[in-house]
Design an enzyme around this catalytic site. Structure first.
Site, PDB file in Angstrom:
ATOM      1  N   ASN A   9       0.880  -1.168   0.000  1.00  0.00           N
ATOM      2  CA  ASN A   9       0.000   0.000   0.000  1.00  0.00           C
ATOM      3  C   ASN A   9       0.920   1.221   0.000  1.00  0.00           C
ATOM      4  O   ASN A   9       1.476   1.575   1.035  1.00  0.00           O
ATOM      5  CB  ASN A   9      -0.886  -0.020   1.258  1.00  0.00           C
ATOM      6  N   TRP A  10       1.073   1.809  -1.176  1.00  0.00           N
ATOM      7  CA  TRP A  10       2.041   2.915  -1.302  1.00  0.00           C
ATOM      8  C   TRP A  10       1.530   4.200  -0.670  1.00  0.00           C
ATOM      9  O   TRP A  10       2.290   5.149  -0.486  1.00  0.00           O
ATOM     10  CB  TRP A  10       2.361   3.168  -2.780  1.00  0.00           C
ATOM     11  N   LYS A  11       0.237   4.253  -0.384  1.00  0.00           N
ATOM     12  CA  LYS A  11      -0.389   5.468   0.179  1.00  0.00           C
ATOM     13  C   LYS A  11      -0.072   6.677  -0.710  1.00  0.00           C
ATOM     14  O   LYS A  11       0.080   6.524  -1.921  1.00  0.00           O
ATOM     15  CB  LYS A  11       0.048   5.692   1.624  1.00  0.00           C
ATOM     16  N   HIS A 120      -9.573   1.101   4.697  1.00  0.00           N
ATOM     17  CA  HIS A 120      -8.323   1.377   5.422  1.00  0.00           C
ATOM     18  C   HIS A 120      -8.608   2.362   6.553  1.00  0.00           C
ATOM     19  O   HIS A 120      -9.416   3.291   6.394  1.00  0.00           O
ATOM     20  CB  HIS A 120      -7.273   1.949   4.456  1.00  0.00           C
ATOM     21  N   GLU A 122      -7.063   4.801   7.622  1.00  0.00           N
ATOM     22  CA  GLU A 122      -6.841   6.217   7.283  1.00  0.00           C
ATOM     23  C   GLU A 122      -8.053   6.783   6.554  1.00  0.00           C
ATOM     24  O   GLU A 122      -8.401   7.957   6.733  1.00  0.00           O
ATOM     25  CB  GLU A 122      -5.552   6.359   6.455  1.00  0.00           C
ATOM     26  N   GLU A 192      -5.724  -4.876  10.331  1.00  0.00           N
ATOM     27  CA  GLU A 192      -4.696  -3.866  10.575  1.00  0.00           C
ATOM     28  C   GLU A 192      -5.009  -3.123  11.871  1.00  0.00           C
ATOM     29  O   GLU A 192      -5.831  -2.195  11.873  1.00  0.00           O
ATOM     30  CB  GLU A 192      -4.662  -2.861   9.418  1.00  0.00           C
ATOM     31  N   GLY A 198       2.223   2.230  10.783  1.00  0.00           N
ATOM     32  CA  GLY A 198       3.213   3.300  10.638  1.00  0.00           C
ATOM     33  C   GLY A 198       3.859   3.715  11.953  1.00  0.00           C
ATOM     34  O   GLY A 198       4.527   4.744  12.038  1.00  0.00           O
ATOM     35  N   SER A 237       3.155  -2.209  10.471  1.00  0.00           N
ATOM     36  CA  SER A 237       4.607  -2.261  10.704  1.00  0.00           C
ATOM     37  C   SER A 237       5.197  -3.641  10.405  1.00  0.00           C
ATOM     38  O   SER A 237       6.121  -4.090  11.098  1.00  0.00           O
ATOM     39  CB  SER A 237       4.947  -1.800  12.122  1.00  0.00           C
ATOM     40  N   GLY A 258       2.687  -1.225   4.324  1.00  0.00           N
ATOM     41  CA  GLY A 258       2.755   0.206   4.027  1.00  0.00           C
ATOM     42  C   GLY A 258       4.193   0.629   3.790  1.00  0.00           C
ATOM     43  O   GLY A 258       4.762   0.439   2.710  1.00  0.00           O
ATOM     44  N   GLY A 259       4.818   1.186   4.830  1.00  0.00           N
ATOM     45  CA  GLY A 259       6.165   1.752   4.716  1.00  0.00           C
ATOM     46  C   GLY A 259       7.173   0.853   4.010  1.00  0.00           C
ATOM     47  O   GLY A 259       7.908   1.299   3.118  1.00  0.00           O
TER      48      GLY A 259
END
Ligand code: PEP
Length: 274
Positions: A9-11, A120, A122, A192, A198, A237, A258-259
């Site tokens: 997930n590149w966001k 998600h 966010e 999640e 993150g 994470s 993610g990251g």
């Protein structure tokens, strides 16, 4: 056997040219990914077209079948005066458009936008997406032929108050329990915990397995045997150093990353952690 999936997930990260470089790096080493693992890159809307072309152009059919393209959101309306929104139908139309670009070889098409992430935390937290809105998005995405990575998970206060099972159960029942079996076959669930996204904080393998098993048990109430086939991914994470122990758990079928999906080597190392 459930499909093992590692989804990035590149966001809202990378410019288009940085995204092209990142996907080229992943594609360049895709042969290293075990046969049983499927990769998905969920990129920003602006990146869909060039990434569709890059994946569509992969020469070896086996390598091409190992990676899918996804988006990170779609509208809760079919079409019309909704400035700034992108519909599920628009996402589904990207691949054919690749062949219409000037100079494209006869019959060229890109890779389909096959997946979309919905729910998600966010989107739920910053953009007020409720379960009711997410069900509208879910119906439109599935009707457009997309597969959905549906995210659920609790906040830290909810976990501390022992409400995490209830939160996750509601997110499942209020959205997924409205689907038919046929629709559910195109859904991947991602657990999640919001407190792990993150933050560098990861759920322990025991915490993650406990709630993944609970999610599968909940899905069984409505979907019976189909629950055994539904991939349930862990996100929060997840990185090369902890992926192996998480993925070794019975009900964890991969990760939503993610990251660590923004570095090709980390993303590939996670994919090699089964
Ligand atoms: C995510 O937001 O989907 C996620 C899992 O992020 P991270 O891996 O950076 O915690």
């Amino acid at each position: 056997m459930r499909q093992k999936i590692v989804a990035g997930n590149w966001k809202m990260n990378t410019t288009v040219s940085e995204g092209i470089e990142l996907v080229n790096q992943i594609v360049g080493k895709i042969e290293e990914v075990p046969e049983s693992v499927h990769l998905i890159v969920n990129v920003p809307f602006t990146h869909l077209f060039p990434v569709s072309k890059i994946i569509g152009d992969i020469k070896c059919p086996f390598c091409k079948s190992k990676i899918s393209l996804g988006a990170q959101n779609c509208a809760d309306k079919e079409k019309g005066a909704y400035t700034g929104e992108v519909s599920a139908q628009m996402l589904a139309s990207v691949s054919k458009a690749v062949g219409t670009v000037a100079g494209a070889p006869e019959g060229a098409t890109g890779a389909a936008v096959e997946y979309v992430i919905l729910g998600h935390s966010e989107r739920r937290g910053y953009y007020g997406e409720t379960n009711a809105i997410l069900f509208e998005k879910m119906k439109l995405a599935l009707a457009a032929g997309l597969k959905v990575i549906y995210c659920v998970g609790e906040a830290l206060e909810e976990r501390k108050a022992g409400k995490h099972f209830q939160v996750v159960e509601n997110e499942i029942k209020e959205v997924l329990f409205n689907l038919t079996d046929e629709q559910m076959k195109n859904v991947v669930v991602a657990y999640e915990p919001i407190w792990a996204i993150g933050t560098g904080e990861t759920a322990t393998k025991e915490q993650a397995q406990e709630i993944h098993a609970f999610i599968r048990k909940t899905l069984r109430e409505k979907f019976n045997a189909l629950a055994e086939e539904t991939p349930i991914l862990y996100g929060g994470s997840c990185k090369p150093s902890n992926a192996k122990e998480l993925f070794s758990q019975e009900d964890i079928d991969g990760g939503l990353i993610g990251g660590a999906s923004l570095k090709a080597d980390d993303f590939l190392a996670i994919a090699k952690s089964f």
